[in-house]
Design a protein around this motif. Structure first.
Motif, short mmCIF file in Angstrom:
data_model
loop_
_atom_site.label_atom_id
_atom_site.label_comp_id
_atom_site.label_asym_id
_atom_site.label_seq_id
_atom_site.Cartn_x
_atom_site.Cartn_y
_atom_site.Cartn_z
N GLN A 33 1.19 -1.60 -0.42
CA GLN A 33 0.24 0.34 0.29
C GLN A 33 1.26 1.46 0.22
OE1 GLN A 33 -3.14 -0.94 3.31
NE2 GLN A 33 -2.22 -2.64 3.46
N TYR A 35 0.29 5.43 1.09
CA TYR A 35 0.15 6.56 1.66
C TYR A 35 0.84 7.36 2.34
CZ TYR A 35 -2.60 2.55 4.59
OH TYR A 35 -3.10 1.34 5.39
N GLN A 37 1.20 11.13 4.06
CA GLN A 37 1.00 12.48 5.27
C GLN A 37 1.79 13.57 5.22
OE1 GLN A 37 3.80 10.99 7.97
NE2 GLN A 37 2.20 11.08 9.81
N GLY A 42 -1.99 12.50 10.86
CA GLY A 42 -2.35 11.56 10.25
C GLY A 42 -1.86 11.03 8.92
N LEU A 43 -2.41 9.88 8.18
CA LEU A 43 -1.58 9.13 7.30
C LEU A 43 -3.41 9.42 6.25
CD1 LEU A 43 1.11 8.25 9.18
CD2 LEU A 43 1.33 6.53 7.01
N HIS A 45 -4.31 6.77 3.23
CA HIS A 45 -4.49 5.15 2.47
C HIS A 45 -4.57 5.76 0.95
CE1 HIS A 45 -5.48 2.41 0.05
NE2 HIS A 45 -5.11 1.36 0.57
N LEU A 48 -4.00 0.72 -3.27
CA LEU A 48 -3.41 -0.99 -2.64
C LEU A 48 -3.24 -1.58 -3.55
CD1 LEU A 48 -4.61 -3.13 -0.27
CD2 LEU A 48 -4.80 -3.91 -1.61
N PHE A 88 4.30 7.33 1.96
CA PHE A 88 4.94 5.89 2.49
C PHE A 88 4.87 4.61 2.09
CE2 PHE A 88 6.73 7.87 6.19
CZ PHE A 88 6.92 8.83 5.95
N LEU A 101 1.01 -3.22 9.68
CA LEU A 101 1.74 -2.80 8.21
C LEU A 101 3.22 -2.62 8.58
CD1 LEU A 101 -1.02 -1.10 6.53
CD2 LEU A 101 -0.18 -3.89 6.19
N PHE A 103 5.68 0.30 7.45
CA PHE A 103 6.26 1.42 6.79
C PHE A 103 7.61 1.58 6.39
CE2 PHE A 103 2.11 3.16 6.71
CZ PHE A 103 1.03 2.59 7.73
N GLY A 104 8.09 2.35 5.27
CA GLY A 104 9.60 3.04 5.39
C GLY A 104 9.57 3.95 5.24
#
Lengths: 113, 117
Positions: A33, A35, A37, A42-43, A45, A48, A88, A101, A103-104
């Protein structure tokens, strides 16, 4: 660690240009996915893509997935100043159905008017 | 349709204190996950609650604990705060995976910004 890694860490472009961000990950996944920010918020979406899909589109977004290389890319076409944000990628764990999940660190995109 | 709500939005604590953060999931969602996001980093998974039980836990010490209530809302508690706990704490909701309707997508709140002095 299964954590994805985005590349580049920062990207600066002019309005109207395309922005491409890449993500690499380490283990098998069910889906990947992306995302967004806005600073300190907040993140949200974006899109996907499942492990059996190779490309997916949503509006100005195009995502590709290469499971053999364990990599994905996010293309934002005709970028706007409002696209300025951190992006992300997030992967799940193919061995789990519980939805954690990974995340990077994200790509900081700046779009100049 | 109310999204994910978190409170408080900002708070300042001193080392050694305890903090409780609250989250109400998106309407219709029954699963709550908590993430910690340090400055300049991506979110890190703390734990997930479903049916009032902790279902998964990330690499966080026992100082981090949580709870889920019958109405699906959740709390994150952190004891013995230290400087390294300063971060944005994000709550995310989703449908339970046993429901067969989970899409994999998480819905995030705006976060609680914790500063530990």
């Amino acid at each position: 660690s299964q954590q994805g890694e985005e590349d580049p860490q920062a990207l600066s472009i002019q309005e109207g240009e395309n922005a491409t961000m890449n993500c690499s990950y380490k283990t098998s996944i069910n889906n990947l996915q992306w995302y967004r920010q806005n600073s300190g918020r907040g993140l949200v979406h974006l899109i996907l893509i499942r492990s059996n899909e190779r490309e997916k589109h949503s509006g100005r977004l195009r995502v590709t997935l290469d499971t053999s290389k364990k990599s994905s890319s996010l293309l934002i076409t005709a970028s706007r100043a409002a696209d300025t944000a951190s992006y992300f990628c997030a992967t799940d764990d193919r061995g789990s159905t519980l939805g954690r999940l990974y995340f990077g660190r994200g790509t900081q995109l700046t779009v100049w008017p | 349709d109310a999204g994910v709500t978190q409170s408080p939005t900002h708070l300042i604590k001193t080392r050694g204190q305890q903090v409780t953060l609250r989250c109400s999931p998106k309407s219709g969602h029954d699963t709550v996950s908590w993430y910690q996001q340090a400055l300049g980093q991506g979110p890190q998974f703390i734990f997930q609650y479903y049916e009032e039980e902790e279902r998964q836990r990330g690499n966080f010490p026992d100082r981090f604990s949580g709870h889920q209530f019958p109405n699906y809302s959740s709390e994150l508690n952190v004891n013995a705060l230290w400087l390294g706990d300063s971060a944005l704490y994000l709550c995310a909701s989703s449908l339970g995976f046993t429901s067969g309707r989970n899409t994999g997508e998480l819905f995030f709140g705006e976060g609680s910004r914790l500063t530990v002095l």
